[in-house]
Design an enzyme around this catalytic site. Structure first.
Site, short mmCIF file in Angstrom:
data_model
loop_
_atom_site.label_atom_id
_atom_site.label_comp_id
_atom_site.label_asym_id
_atom_site.label_seq_id
_atom_site.Cartn_x
_atom_site.Cartn_y
_atom_site.Cartn_z
N TRP B 352 -9.21 0.83 0.50
CA TRP B 352 -8.18 1.54 1.26
C TRP B 352 -6.82 0.88 1.07
O TRP B 352 -5.79 1.54 1.02
CB TRP B 352 -8.54 1.56 2.76
N HIS B 353 -6.82 -0.47 0.94
CA HIS B 353 -5.56 -1.19 0.83
C HIS B 353 -4.89 -1.00 -0.51
O HIS B 353 -3.70 -1.29 -0.65
CB HIS B 353 -5.76 -2.67 1.12
N GLY B 354 -5.62 -0.55 -1.51
CA GLY B 354 -4.97 -0.31 -2.78
C GLY B 354 -5.98 -0.14 -3.89
O GLY B 354 -7.12 -0.57 -3.79
N PHE B 499 0.49 1.03 0.92
CA PHE B 499 -0.92 1.37 1.13
C PHE B 499 -1.11 2.83 1.51
O PHE B 499 -0.20 3.48 1.93
CB PHE B 499 -1.51 0.45 2.20
#
Lengths: 383, 499
Positions: B352-354, B499
């Site tokens: 999800w963060h990248g 993000f």
């Protein structure tokens, strides 16, 4: 009762918050707008015009945000107060400028020797292709000469090492002029501006006197000059970057030979291919009343400047940065014609502009900082 | 638009707030006879201002947000319409989830997926989004990115928010939102649209229909907002400069001390950046009459990794727990399944963060550590003195940030080597950075503990009157100070926009 008191506090809190949120933008809107900021030495953003294209590529929004911050009420006061706060908290660097006890110096990036090699190779090629004596002078900047005043361990590349490296890498046809010792030994004199990246006229004079022997002229001694304090309100580029007020303003000195200036014509070409503009003096006094006072020496950077003097002597080609602007006047005593070219503003091969062999000598004059970051000398290798 | 900009603070915010405060929740317009037109005035203002706020930063891809909102709203209405048909309800849910995940796949992960495919199969596929951008630019010259897909602002946040609505509706946790303006104003609610907290529909469902705005709430909101602004502008931006400089150095040459100073600077930067943003969002929410959930709770005081993740980006953890971990069976189906579920959740949290292996590894790193804590290590940590378990957790998190914010796995490896003295312990660079930044480091350490909050609470209790008098002064002082930093915004990036 207690609840009521808390409500009053809430009310005051809201009033404080909203009055700031309202008064500052309203004041910003009402105040007259300036076209440029003298202090920051830059033109200010104009109100952008809106169109589908500028909205979708975000240019409109970016420009409007710049417009708002550029014209924000009391802009320079906000920035100054931040600087004062930060320096009082012990911060000694701001916007790439180190704040020393009584001067500002530049935080120079670590040299990239691959890039330096490209410059050196191009200069070597230039010297081998042209049958003319070539001289090279790299002037250390104030960050080097006053490095001992920097806070301990502050990153500051050693310019002596860079200059040595470059001088060792030059081929035979190049005579190096090392002015490092003369700058270092006169560091307690006023040889660099406190608020600007240039050397002072005295700094330039010392280098001119030191270079005479190798270049073949006898420098005029200091007592042959009348020194004019042309302005004592100079706040230079370092000041603009740091907006730090506690360093004394600089003085611009003009050194007039007691025997009189013998300059016939100064031709400034601002666009090559166009006719040059002609002046009768090397000193552009109009600049003394604006922010960029150093431009009083031969104006702002131009691609080509030719100075014709009435003195006897050869023709000199100077390939340079702006350090040459207060240096060239000293040379007019010994040359009949001096042409200064600034490679940063020339996009074609130098060969299309002039033939170096038409000159008796070629002098490269750069300060160490601009030499380290230079990407234009390599153009000399282009055909 | 970002909260910490003059444009937001001095133009957008006062205009929206003042109009908002003087509007009633609803305006009833008589249409003659018995007919009335009820305009949900405040929700409409939230919708319009949120749309403007979002489009200011993402003028073209705002269409994605509208598309997503429209689909989820419609899916919700159909789910309610076919209330007695499980198959149709499920179909609505599948459409909504696929559309949202699809948007993320295309606009967030496609470059990563295509790069990976190209490496494995030695192919040379160009991302279709890039081809589309080029075609659009050819006609309209919008300057859309033609090399890499530029992540539409906030897409990771609004898709998750929007999904929370359809999933909870499917699970019958909430009632359908019949008003299109009501639902859209939830998605476009400007305090939280671009960087969270991830407010679930359930959290604000009641307030969307009926909420009150009063002086006390606004004042409380101002305090939150100003606190967040200070965290972001005064702490995060300033300590971030250190990391920006050290991050750019050659990791094969930096000393251990320099590496530690750099990564500690990032440790504080990301915390104050993100929690500052969340505080501002919570504060703005309160000014508008909403109560958003808490997103951070002094995470660096945690005594275990599990605890850290209960205190860091709480709304993201809640989202994954509610919509992934529990539906997968949570911890109710035996050890094996629990471990599997934990690793799935943490792999996804990382992703999800990248879109990069660094992030996936970063997520799994925490997943594995949490599994280990579940298996008994957690009980050991509880018995250790709090200094030891606290330090252990902090170091684990700091090592995590190395994975998180170096560009490639090999960079991370070299950085770890430097941290453990691979290039010498200390040098003059480290001494300089430490000496010239000691004040900001101390401030950050102080501000990441709960000491400040405790002192303020004690002050309020003992000297209520004085506290009440000081509050507006603090508001003014912080606002003025932050303004001087914003006017001089040489450095003002918002980390969590990636993000």
């Amino acid at each position: 009762m207690k609840k009521l008191k808390l409500n009053i506090s809430s009310l005051i809190n809201c009033v404080v918050f909203f009055s700031l949120l309202i008064t500052l933008p309203v004041a910003t809107t009402l105040l007259p707008k300036k076209e440029r900021s003298e202090m920051e030495n830059k033109p200010l953003q104009k109100m952008p015009s809106i169109s589908a294209k500028t909205v979708f590529n975000r240019k409109y929004m970016n420009d409007l945000e710049t417009y708002i911050s550029d014209h924000f009420v009391g802009r320079t006061s906000w920035i100054r107060s931040k600087t004062v706060l930060e320096t009082s908290l012990g911060k000694r660097e701001r916007n790439g400028i180190y704040i020393l006890k009584n001067r500002l110096v530049e935080h120079i990036a670590e040299p990239d020797y691959n890039s330096i090699d490209k410059s050196v190779n191009a200069v070597n090629k230039f010297a081998s292709e042209n049958d003319v004596p070539v001289f090279f002078m790299i002037v250390p900047t104030s960050a080097e000469i006053y490095a001992d005043e920097l806070s301990k361990n502050a990153p500051n590349p050693n310019q002596r090492d860079v200059i040595n490296y470059v001088y060792r890498s030059f081929g035979k046809g190049i005579t190096t002029l090392d002015v490092y010792p003369v700058m270092e030994s006169n560091k307690y004199q006023y040889i660099y501006y406190r608020t600007d990246h240039h050397w002072t006229t005295r700094g330039a004079y010392l280098a001119y006197a030191a270079a005479g022997k190798k270049m073949g002229y006898t420098p005029l001694s200091e007592d042959k000059y009348d020194i004019e304090h042309a302005s004592d309100e100079f706040q230079g580029t370092f000041y603009s970057k740091a907006l730090y007020d506690k360093v004394e303003n600089d003085t611009i000195d003009i050194w007039h030979p007691t025997a009189g200036e013998n300059v016939r014509e100064v031709a400034v070409t601002t666009m090559y291919g166009e006719e040059p503009q002609l002046y009768d003096s090397m000193y552009f006094r109009d600049y003394l009343s604006v922010k960029d006072k150093y431009a009083a020496f031969l104006g702002t950077n131009a691609p080509i400047v030719t100075i014709k003097s009435g003195n006897e002597g050869g023709k000199l080609l100077v390939i340079k940065d702006s350090y040459a602007h207060c240096y060239a006047p000293f040379l007019t005593e010994h040359y009949s014609e001096i042409t200064l070219i600034d490679l940063r503003y020339i996009q074609i091969s130098y060969k299309q502009l002039l033939n170096p062999e038409d000159y008796d000598q070629v002098l490269f004059l750069y300060n160490a900082s601009s030499f380290i970051s230079d990407t234009d000398l390599r153009k000399l290798a282009y055909d | 638009m970002v909260f910490s900009s003059l444009t937001f603070l001095y133009y957008f915010l006062p205009v929206v707030l003042i109009v908002y405060i003087f509007l009633p929740n609803r305006i009833t317009v008589p249409l003659g006879g018995d007919r009335h037109l009820v305009i949900p005035a405040r929700n409409l203002l939230i919708l319009l201002s949120g749309f403007f706020f979002y489009a200011w930063g993402e003028p073209f891809y705002v269409i994605l947000m509208l598309f997503s909102t429209l689909i989820d709203y419609t899916a919700g209405r159909f789910m309610a319409k076919y209330d007695d048909s499980p198959a149709k309800r499920r179909l609505c849910l599948i459409v909504s989830v696929c559309m949202n995940v699809g948007l993320l796949a295309v606009f967030k992960y496609s470059d990563f997926i295509i790069d990976t495919v190209n490496v494995i199969f030695r192919s040379d596929i160009t991302n279709p989004v890039i081809l589309a951008n080029r075609a659009i630019n050819d006609v309209y010259n919008f300057g859309l990115s033609e090399s890499r897909v530029a992540l539409p602002i906030g897409i990771s946040f609004y898709t998750f928010q929007s999904m929370s609505y359809t999933i909870d509706l499917y699970l019958r946790n909430i009632k359908v939102q019949k008003s299109f303006i009501g639902f859209t104003s939830y998605v476009t609610l400007f305090p939280q649209i671009v960087a969270g907290p991830i407010v679930r529909y359930e959290d604000v469902a009641a307030e969307l229909d009926e909420r009150t705005v009063n002086i006390n709430k606004i004042s409380e909101g101002i305090c939150f907002f100003v606190k967040g602004l200070a965290k972001k502008v005064l702490l995060a931006n300033n300590i971030g400069i250190i990391w920006t400089q050290i991050k750019a150095m050659d990791y094969r040459e930096i000393s251990a001390a320099t590496a530690w100073i750099g990564i500690l600077a990032f440790t504080f930067q990301i915390y104050f950046d993100f929690s500052g943003y969340s505080d501002m969002a919570v504060g703005l929410g309160k000014m508008l009459g909403f109560n958003f959930p808490k997103n951070f709770d002094h995470p660096y005081l945690s005594r275990s990794v599990s605890e850290f993740w209960r205190r860091w980006h709480i709304t993201l953890g809640t989202w994954f727990r509610e919509y992934v971990y529990i539906p997968l069976g949570g911890n109710r189906k035996g050890h094996g399944k629990t471990i599997r579920n934990l690793l799935i959740v943490w792999g996804l949290t990382g992703l999800w963060h990248g879109a990069s292996w660094n992030f996936i590894l970063w997520g799994l790193y925490f997943g594995v550590l949490i599994v280990i804590e579940r298996l008994g290590w957690g009980n050991v940590l509880k018995k250790l003195p709090s200094v030891v378990s606290g330090l252990y957790t902090f170091l684990i998190v700091v090592f995590g940030w190395v994975l998180f914010d170096t560009n490639t796995l090999s960079d991370a490896g070299q950085f770890f080597k430097a941290m453990f003295g691979g290039n010498g312990l200390g040098d003059s660079t480290a001494a300089y950075y430490m000496a010239s930044n000691i004040v900001i480091f101390l401030l950050c350490i102080f501000a990441s503990t709960d000491l400040f909050g405790k002192l303020a609470a004690a002050f309020k209790k003992k000297k209520g009157k004085l506290y009440a008098g000081v509050t507006p002064a603090v508001t003014a002082a912080v606002l003025l100070l932050c303004t001087s930093y914003l006017v001089d915004a040489t450095y003002n990036p918002f980390l969590y926009f990636r993000f």
